[in-house]
Motif scaffolding. Structure first.
Motif, PDB file in Angstrom:
ATOM      1  N   ASN A 270       6.005  29.723 -86.915  1.00 44.34           N
ATOM      2  CA  ASN A 270       6.347  31.145 -86.851  1.00 44.34           C
ATOM      3  C   ASN A 270       6.092  31.746 -85.466  1.00 44.34           C
ATOM      4  N   VAL A 271       6.512  31.009 -84.431  1.00 47.71           N
ATOM      5  CA  VAL A 271       6.379  31.474 -83.053  1.00 47.71           C
ATOM      6  C   VAL A 271       7.768  31.623 -82.451  1.00 47.71           C
ATOM      7  N   GLU A 272       8.127  32.850 -82.106  1.00 49.23           N
ATOM      8  CA  GLU A 272       9.443  33.102 -81.530  1.00 49.23           C
ATOM      9  C   GLU A 272       9.404  32.968 -80.008  1.00 49.23           C
ATOM     10  N   ASN A 273      10.559  32.675 -79.433  1.00 50.32           N
ATOM     11  CA  ASN A 273      10.723  32.529 -77.984  1.00 50.32           C
ATOM     12  C   ASN A 273       9.822  31.436 -77.408  1.00 50.32           C
ATOM     13  N   ALA A 274       9.536  30.417 -78.222  1.00 49.78           N
ATOM     14  CA  ALA A 274       8.783  29.260 -77.724  1.00 49.78           C
ATOM     15  C   ALA A 274       9.678  28.421 -76.824  1.00 49.78           C
ATOM     16  N   ASN A 275       9.126  27.895 -75.757  1.00 54.11           N
ATOM     17  CA  ASN A 275       9.875  27.065 -74.825  1.00 54.11           C
ATOM     18  C   ASN A 275       9.488  25.598 -74.979  1.00 54.11           C
ATOM     19  N   PRO A 276      10.290  24.690 -74.409  1.00 57.56           N
ATOM     20  CA  PRO A 276       9.967  23.264 -74.500  1.00 57.56           C
ATOM     21  C   PRO A 276       8.663  22.918 -73.800  1.00 57.56           C
ATOM     22  N   GLY A 277       8.059  21.850 -74.246  1.00 60.99           N
ATOM     23  CA  GLY A 277       6.850  21.351 -73.609  1.00 60.99           C
ATOM     24  C   GLY A 277       5.762  21.045 -74.613  1.00 60.99           C
ATOM     25  N   PRO A 278       4.793  20.194 -74.216  1.00 58.71           N
ATOM     26  CA  PRO A 278       3.693  19.825 -75.113  1.00 58.71           C
ATOM     27  C   PRO A 278       2.963  21.070 -75.616  1.00 58.71           C
ATOM     28  N   PRO A 279       2.427  21.029 -76.866  1.00 58.66           N
ATOM     29  CA  PRO A 279       2.399  19.879 -77.779  1.00 58.66           C
ATOM     30  C   PRO A 279       3.694  19.700 -78.566  1.00 58.66           C
ATOM     31  N   ASN A 280       4.660  20.607 -78.371  1.00 60.98           N
ATOM     32  CA  ASN A 280       5.913  20.544 -79.126  1.00 60.98           C
ATOM     33  C   ASN A 280       6.948  19.771 -78.312  1.00 60.98           C
ATOM     34  N   ASP A 281       6.703  18.474 -78.214  1.00 57.95           N
ATOM     35  CA  ASP A 281       7.450  17.626 -77.296  1.00 57.95           C
ATOM     36  C   ASP A 281       8.097  16.455 -78.017  1.00 57.95           C
ATOM     37  N   TRP A 282       8.328  16.608 -79.335  1.00 62.17           N
ATOM     38  CA  TRP A 282       8.979  15.522 -80.062  1.00 62.17           C
ATOM     39  C   TRP A 282      10.460  15.493 -79.692  1.00 62.17           C
ATOM     40  N   PRO A 283      11.046  14.316 -79.532  1.00 65.20           N
ATOM     41  CA  PRO A 283      12.449  14.233 -79.113  1.00 65.20           C
ATOM     42  C   PRO A 283      13.413  14.694 -80.192  1.00 65.20           C
TER      43      PRO A 283
END
Length: 469
Positions: A145-158
């Motif tokens: 539930n986080v808006e305007n999140a950008n790429p990069g760790p920890p959310n780095d799954w392909p």
């Protein structure tokens, strides 16, 4: 994230490998060679076949309905619910007795015998960026539930396209995975995570072609030789670049071997009539182009079919976000005036483009070997808001699949009477990615490796066994 129209990575992305375009220009004034293309090309991904399943799909086409399509007005109508829930559009019968779609999808209703509809998909995430990341990768965003999140760790799954590219590798001058006609971004221009190769590295990024396939003079500039560059001059320039590459490699061990494969792939592509022809929609009969619809989505579906015929393993088609989209309800993000926008701008291109794609693949004998998946990041609230729209709802929505071994003519799972929560057969995004990989011939335990060499399973989900024959 790889983008043929940008030389710098997006916010939160990884820096590009090798010298930038300005440095190339300093090295001999070679900009006329189109060096932005080889700088952005990828080395062939190492094939990791794993323990292959008996998956039927050789290719996959992903149709992503950017914004969040309302389940009540597409694949899961609720005719017995109160008016503020069911909306203005009633149900219509499909080709399968007892199964109904919303009346805005009459052509897809006729294709229900080819479709499997999952009506109990849930992310439990109500933010575009984070719920979208979950749908595109099969891994929940941290935090949710986080808006305007950008790429990069920890959310780095392909993203799925990157996984497929890593597992299969490129062939025939084209990459194993392609995205078009643009990347996904929020109103503030922030780029969603889950669209690139993440920890797999830039070598596995799906190629991104930002284009407008419905434009009258549509073409991909990167695949078009300048009129003053005949093939024999291209060959001479290739030899010059090979000498330059050897000189660079001799000066710096860190760059040795990085450029030759990229340049070779670029020149092969530029000089290959077959590769360039894959993007030439003018080779299609006018009647067929009309059948797909002259929308950006419809022509993107047609382009996807041409690319899988040319050997691309996975084509990801995003709903086109044009400059004329209303800022308060862009694409399928129907916070306002949903009833009118569904009828005028949203449902007709989806109905025409996707139904034509299924028909076309079937007639060409390609549907059995091509998995088609229609996704969205979440659904819409059961009740309308005060602006005549529906808001974000990740608790239940629908996904449609066809081809590639999927058994058509079935509905899997169900939402409750108001289309608010799963009532049976709940499906999570990781189950969808596991099922897609299964169709393509890879079990969920197939290993990929992160940047530190640690083995990871491609999916933590369970294959939806009822999907398949």
């Amino acid at each position: 994230m790889q983008d043929f129209n940008r030389l710098t990575p997006p916010p939160g992305g990884r820096p590009a490998v090798g010298p930038n375009r300005r440095e190339w220009l300093r090295w001999g004034g070679l900009s006329s060679l189109g060096l932005s293309l080889p700088m952005l090309l990828q080395q062939r991904a190492a094939a990791n076949s794993g323990d292959r399943t008996n998956g039927k799909a050789k290719h996959c086409i992903v149709l992503f309905l950017l914004g969040g399509a309302p389940q009540q007005s597409t694949f899961d109508p609720k005719p017995d619910a109160p008016a503020e829930v069911r909306g203005a559009y009633g149900p219509i019968a499909t080709a399968v007795p007892g199964v109904h779609f919303a009346e805005l999808l009459p052509q897809l209703a006729k294709q229900m015998d080819k479709l499997a509809v999952l009506r109990a998909v849930a992310t439990n995430d109500n933010a575009h960026s984070s719920s979208g990341y979950y749908m595109l990768t099969g891994v929940p965003h941290a935090p949710m539930n986080v808006e305007n999140a950008n790429p990069g760790p920890p959310n780095d799954w392909p993203t799925m396209g990157a996984v497929v590219r890593r597992l299969r590798g490129d062939s025939g001058g084209l990459p194993a995975s392609v995205r078009l006609p643009m990347h996904i971004f929020n109103t503030d221009s922030s780029v969603w995570p889950g669209q690139d190769a993440g920890f797999l590295g830039r070598n596995s990024d799906p190629w991104l072609f930002r284009c407008e396939p419905a434009a009258p003079e549509f073409r991909i500039p990167e695949f078009t030789l300048q009129t003053d560059v005949p093939l024999h001059r291209l060959t001479q320039r290739r030899e010059l670049l090979q000498r330059l590459d050897r000189q660079i490699a001799g000066q710096s061990e860190s760059t040795a071997g990085q450029f030759s494969p990229l340049m070779a792939q670029a020149f092969d592509l530029l000089s290959s009539p077959q590769a360039r022809a894959a993007f030439d929609l003018n080779r299609e009969p006018v009647a067929l182009r009309d059948r797909y619809g002259r929308s950006q989505f419809g022509q993107s579906c047609l382009l996807a079919r041409r690319l899988i015929e040319a050997g691309v393993s996975l084509v990801h088609v995003n709903w086109f976000r044009g400059p004329d989209e209303p800022s308060d309800a862009p694409c399928w993000d129907s916070h306002a005036n949903e009833t009118a926008r569904l009828k005028s701008a949203l449902a007709p291109p989806l109905d025409q483009g996707m139904s034509a794609l299924l028909d076309d693949l079937h007639q060409r004998g390609l549907l059995d070997e091509t998995l088609v998946v229609c996704l969205t990041e979440f659904g819409r609230t059961p009740r309308f808001n005060g602006r005549g729209g529906r808001d974000h709802w990740g608790h239940v929505f629908s996904v449609a699949m066809a081809g590639g071994g999927v058994r058509g003519g079935q509905v899997i799972g169900a939402s409750d009477k108001q289309g608010a929560y799963p009532s049976q057969g709940r499906v999570a995004p990781q189950d969808i990615t596991a099922s897609m990989l299964h169709a393509l011939g890879y079990p969920a335990h197939t290993e990929i490796h992160d940047s530190q060499g640690r083995p990871l399973a491609v999916s933590k989900g369970q294959v939806i066994r009822n999907l398949f024959n």
